[in-house]
Design a protein around this motif. Structure first.
Motif, PDB file in Angstrom:
ATOM      1  N   PRO A 166       0.807  -1.226   0.000  1.00  0.00           N
ATOM      2  CA  PRO A 166       0.000   0.000   0.000  1.00  0.00           C
ATOM      3  C   PRO A 166       0.837   1.272   0.000  1.00  0.00           C
ATOM      4  CG  PRO A 166      -0.030  -1.004   2.173  1.00  0.00           C
ATOM      5  CD  PRO A 166       0.691  -1.962   1.266  1.00  0.00           C
ATOM      6  N   PHE A 167       2.125   1.174   0.388  1.00  0.00           N
ATOM      7  CA  PHE A 167       2.920   2.394   0.515  1.00  0.00           C
ATOM      8  C   PHE A 167       3.663   2.764  -0.760  1.00  0.00           C
ATOM      9  CE2 PHE A 167       2.736   0.529   4.800  1.00  0.00           C
ATOM     10  CZ  PHE A 167       2.008   1.524   5.415  1.00  0.00           C
ATOM     11  N   THR A 168       3.533   1.947  -1.805  1.00  0.00           N
ATOM     12  CA  THR A 168       4.237   2.248  -3.050  1.00  0.00           C
ATOM     13  C   THR A 168       3.803   3.608  -3.586  1.00  0.00           C
ATOM     14  OG1 THR A 168       3.963  -0.078  -3.488  1.00  0.00           O
ATOM     15  CG2 THR A 168       4.858   1.218  -5.271  1.00  0.00           C
ATOM     16  N   ALA A 169       4.778   4.411  -3.961  1.00  0.00           N
ATOM     17  CA  ALA A 169       4.546   5.708  -4.610  1.00  0.00           C
ATOM     18  C   ALA A 169       3.866   6.734  -3.715  1.00  0.00           C
ATOM     19  CB  ALA A 169       3.743   5.549  -5.912  1.00  0.00           C
ATOM     20  N   ILE A 170       3.722   6.422  -2.428  1.00  0.00           N
ATOM     21  CA  ILE A 170       3.086   7.375  -1.513  1.00  0.00           C
ATOM     22  C   ILE A 170       4.171   8.189  -0.815  1.00  0.00           C
ATOM     23  CG2 ILE A 170       1.682   7.550   0.590  1.00  0.00           C
ATOM     24  CD1 ILE A 170      -0.015   6.574  -1.557  1.00  0.00           C
ATOM     25  N   ASP A 171       3.949   9.511  -0.662  1.00  0.00           N
ATOM     26  CA  ASP A 171       4.984  10.336  -0.022  1.00  0.00           C
ATOM     27  C   ASP A 171       5.003  10.121   1.495  1.00  0.00           C
ATOM     28  OD1 ASP A 171       2.909  11.806   1.034  1.00  0.00           O
ATOM     29  OD2 ASP A 171       2.956  13.286  -0.557  1.00  0.00           O
ATOM     30  N   LYS A 172       5.991  10.747   2.134  1.00  0.00           N
ATOM     31  CA  LYS A 172       6.255  10.496   3.547  1.00  0.00           C
ATOM     32  C   LYS A 172       5.030  10.791   4.421  1.00  0.00           C
ATOM     33  CE  LYS A 172      10.475  11.000   6.230  1.00  0.00           C
ATOM     34  NZ  LYS A 172      11.646  11.842   6.457  1.00  0.00           N
ATOM     35  N   GLU A 173       4.405  11.926   4.118  1.00  0.00           N
ATOM     36  CA  GLU A 173       3.259  12.340   4.918  1.00  0.00           C
ATOM     37  C   GLU A 173       2.099  11.350   4.737  1.00  0.00           C
ATOM     38  OE1 GLU A 173       0.781  15.217   3.511  1.00  0.00           O
ATOM     39  OE2 GLU A 173      -0.388  14.924   5.342  1.00  0.00           O
ATOM     40  N   GLY A 174       1.935  10.908   3.487  1.00  0.00           N
ATOM     41  CA  GLY A 174       0.879   9.941   3.187  1.00  0.00           C
ATOM     42  C   GLY A 174       1.107   8.625   3.905  1.00  0.00           C
ATOM     43  N   VAL A 175       2.380   8.213   3.985  1.00  0.00           N
ATOM     44  CA  VAL A 175       2.714   6.971   4.687  1.00  0.00           C
ATOM     45  C   VAL A 175       2.322   7.094   6.156  1.00  0.00           C
ATOM     46  CG1 VAL A 175       4.624   5.522   5.459  1.00  0.00           C
ATOM     47  CG2 VAL A 175       4.542   6.291   3.095  1.00  0.00           C
ATOM     48  N   GLY A 176       2.615   8.283   6.739  1.00  0.00           N
ATOM     49  CA  GLY A 176       2.260   8.521   8.139  1.00  0.00           C
ATOM     50  C   GLY A 176       0.764   8.414   8.353  1.00  0.00           C
ATOM     51  N   ARG A 177       0.003   9.021   7.447  1.00  0.00           N
ATOM     52  CA  ARG A 177      -1.462   8.992   7.585  1.00  0.00           C
ATOM     53  C   ARG A 177      -2.008   7.592   7.444  1.00  0.00           C
ATOM     54  NH1 ARG A 177      -4.819  13.765   4.848  1.00  0.00           N
ATOM     55  NH2 ARG A 177      -3.447  15.471   5.419  1.00  0.00           N
ATOM     56  N   LEU A 178      -1.419   6.859   6.515  1.00  0.00           N
ATOM     57  CA  LEU A 178      -1.895   5.500   6.282  1.00  0.00           C
ATOM     58  C   LEU A 178      -1.612   4.634   7.509  1.00  0.00           C
ATOM     59  CD1 LEU A 178      -3.254   3.689   4.321  1.00  0.00           C
ATOM     60  CD2 LEU A 178      -1.096   3.272   3.188  1.00  0.00           C
ATOM     61  N   GLN A 179      -0.448   4.850   8.123  1.00  0.00           N
ATOM     62  CA  GLN A 179      -0.141   4.095   9.342  1.00  0.00           C
ATOM     63  C   GLN A 179      -1.125   4.442  10.443  1.00  0.00           C
ATOM     64  OE1 GLN A 179       3.712   3.236  10.669  1.00  0.00           O
ATOM     65  NE2 GLN A 179       4.735   3.944   8.830  1.00  0.00           N
ATOM     66  N   GLN A 180      -1.477   5.719  10.500  1.00  0.00           N
ATOM     67  CA  GLN A 180      -2.452   6.163  11.500  1.00  0.00           C
ATOM     68  C   GLN A 180      -3.799   5.474  11.249  1.00  0.00           C
ATOM     69  OE1 GLN A 180      -2.620  10.389  11.407  1.00  0.00           O
ATOM     70  NE2 GLN A 180      -3.750  10.499  13.344  1.00  0.00           N
ATOM     71  N   LEU A 181      -4.156   5.394   9.968  1.00  0.00           N
ATOM     72  CA  LEU A 181      -5.424   4.754   9.608  1.00  0.00           C
ATOM     73  C   LEU A 181      -5.412   3.279  10.009  1.00  0.00           C
ATOM     74  CD1 LEU A 181      -8.156   4.899   8.106  1.00  0.00           C
ATOM     75  CD2 LEU A 181      -6.921   4.255   6.048  1.00  0.00           C
ATOM     76  N   LEU A 182      -4.278   2.632   9.782  1.00  0.00           N
ATOM     77  CA  LEU A 182      -4.155   1.215  10.152  1.00  0.00           C
ATOM     78  C   LEU A 182      -4.289   1.055  11.665  1.00  0.00           C
ATOM     79  CD1 LEU A 182      -1.226   0.118   7.808  1.00  0.00           C
ATOM     80  CD2 LEU A 182      -3.587  -0.632   7.663  1.00  0.00           C
ATOM     81  N   ALA A 183      -3.707   2.003  12.402  1.00  0.00           N
ATOM     82  CA  ALA A 183      -3.799   1.948  13.864  1.00  0.00           C
ATOM     83  C   ALA A 183      -5.255   2.119  14.310  1.00  0.00           C
ATOM     84  CB  ALA A 183      -2.914   3.020  14.480  1.00  0.00           C
ATOM     85  N   THR A 184      -5.973   3.053  13.675  1.00  0.00           N
ATOM     86  CA  THR A 184      -7.383   3.272  14.016  1.00  0.00           C
ATOM     87  C   THR A 184      -8.195   2.019  13.726  1.00  0.00           C
ATOM     88  OG1 THR A 184      -7.009   5.465  13.126  1.00  0.00           O
ATOM     89  CG2 THR A 184      -9.258   4.941  13.763  1.00  0.00           C
TER      90      THR A 184
END
Lengths: 222, 230
Positions: A166-184
């Motif tokens: 899921p993190f392919t081609a996603i920028d640093k900030e996007g990776v952070g948000r996605l991790q947050q979403l996974l945590a939620t």
């Protein structure tokens, strides 16, 4: 309707799983159990069978042997399992000729959802694409297309997420948000299974290294 | 039950609406079969004898053969882009059975190839000096016949979607199955031109379409499930 009264806890268990690809055994005797609230990162070298494992978990292909159970029931031919699953492959199912909003809408409708305009807006806001709502996806960058596909995660109510890179081609900030979403998602009792070569910083992170389940030389081929 | 049925129609409708929108925005690709049909039929009198009597005698068969070839032209791309961008996996994991989604794709395909082909066929038939009695039979038989051919063709496209150069294999798979449709369809127009009733052939085509509608979506769905994992 008893299934609504007392939902079984989310649990994905893999027992004695063997997967093959074109007569080659990728991994064998894989045993793993994912409990509610877990994020499972599947690791392995290129060609170890990460994508094949995710496809098998999603029920897209039958395993060579072994059983996968969701809430205690085998997933083979199990339609209620398909309904509680969200899968995103390494390609983004985004049509270049459609606008961002249209792409999100057809994907959601296909899963039996009909997101309202507000839900759509908030999902787009989460992936930083609110300004592009009516832009045709052909004009977006690879990362932005990926975000269009990831916006589905904010609309999905499925308890099990299976995400291939899921993190392919996603920028640093996007990776952070996605991790947050996974945590939620995990805090709500959902399970995520994903492949990534990126080290993740998550509380409930479990890792599964496919290299540990390589077949012996003698039974590498079927 | 009612909730179930609204969900079911929505998968079909979603895909039909999506594909029609996609096709409309890339319409230069879609006019290909139509242009092919138009050009071949226009060139035919120039290449062979332009006398009305000769053209009229070959018109039923020619109109049908060219329509058949025109539908073959764009068949290859039916599932290709969905396969390449992973949409096919989303189809498989959708809330409804795959055959409904597939039926949606075939419907959209027919609406953009078979239907326009059938609608312009009277114009082309007049270029080939088709005798008066044949026009209604031509349109009706093409409407039914192109629908059957779309369903059969979709099966071929589903089987070859994972092949890089699947076009030839697709033609080889689909051609033998097209033959009965061609024979009955061309006969239908032939009967009408000769002044006989063409209802028998039309009924045969209708029966063929009914069978294809029942059997093909499930077969296409099965073929796609196999192909998608290659």
């Amino acid at each position: 309707m008893s299934q609504w009264e007392e939902p079984a806890p989310n649990e994905l268990s893999i027992s004695n799983l063997t997967c093959t690809r074109e007569d080659r055994v990728l991994f064998t005797q894989l045993e793993y159990t994912c409990c509610a609230g877990a994020v499972l990162q599947v690791l392995g070298f290129n060609g170890a069978g990460k994508t094949t494992l995710l496809h098998t978990l999603a029920g897209l292909m039958p395993p060579a042997s072994g059983v996968i159970r969701w809430r205690g029931e085998s997933i083979a031919g199990n339609r209620s399992y398909t309904r509680s699953l969200f899968y995103l492959g390494h390609q983004a199912p985004v049509k270049p000729a459609l606008t961002v909003a249209e792409n999100i809408q057809w994907l959601a409708r296909l899963r039996g959802q009909s997101p309202s305009a507000e839900e759509l807006c908030s999902a787009l806001e989460q992936v930083d694409l609110e300004a592009y709502q009516n832009t045709s996806c052909g004009h977006l960058s690879a990362g932005q297309k990926r975000r269009v596909a990831l916006a589905q995660l904010y609309l999905s109510a499925a308890p099990l997420w299976i995400l291939d890179e899921p993190f392919t081609a996603i920028d640093k900030e996007g990776v952070g948000r996605l991790q947050q979403l996974l945590a939620t998602h995990a805090s709500h009792g959902g399970i995520s299974v994903l492949t990534s070569h990126q080290p993740l910083r998550l509380e409930n992170l479990h890792t599964l290294d496919l290299a540990a389940f390589q077949p012996d030389e003698a039974c590498a081929y079927v | 039950m009612s909730e179930q049925s609204t969900v079911t129609t929505s998968a079909w409708r979603t895909i039909v609406a999506r594909d029609l929108k996609l096709i409309w925005r890339q319409r230069t690709d879609v006019v290909n079969p139509l242009v092919f049909y138009l050009i071949t039929i226009t060139l035919l009198p120039l290449g062979v004898d332009p006398s009305r009597q000769f053209l009229g005698s070959i018109a039923p068969g020619m109109l049908w053969i060219m329509a058949l070839l025109a539908t073959l032209l764009s068949l290859d791309t039916l599932f290709r882009s969905d396969y390449e961008d992973g949409s096919l996996i989303q189809f498989q994991l959708s809330a409804e059975p795959l055959f409904l989604t597939v039926l949606g794709k075939v419907t959209a395909y027919w609406l953009t190839t078979g239907l326009p082909l059938s609608l312009i066929s009277p114009v082309l038939a007049s270029m080939l000096a088709l005798p008066d009695g044949g026009y209604i039979a031509l349109m009706l038989s093409l409407l039914l016949g192109t629908a059957i051919m779309s369903l059969i063709g979709a099966l071929g496209a589903a089987l070859t979607v994972c092949l890089r150069a699947g076009g030839l294999v697709l033609t080889l798979i689909v051609m033998p199955l097209y033959l009965p449709v061609l024979i009955i369809g061309a006969n239908c127009v032939g009967s009408a031109v000769a002044g006989f009733s063409f209802l028998r052939e039309l009924a045969l085509l209708g029966a063929g379409l009914a069978i294809a509608l029942i059997v093909m979506p499930a077969a296409i769905a099965g073929a796609l499930k196999i192909s998608a994992n290659q």
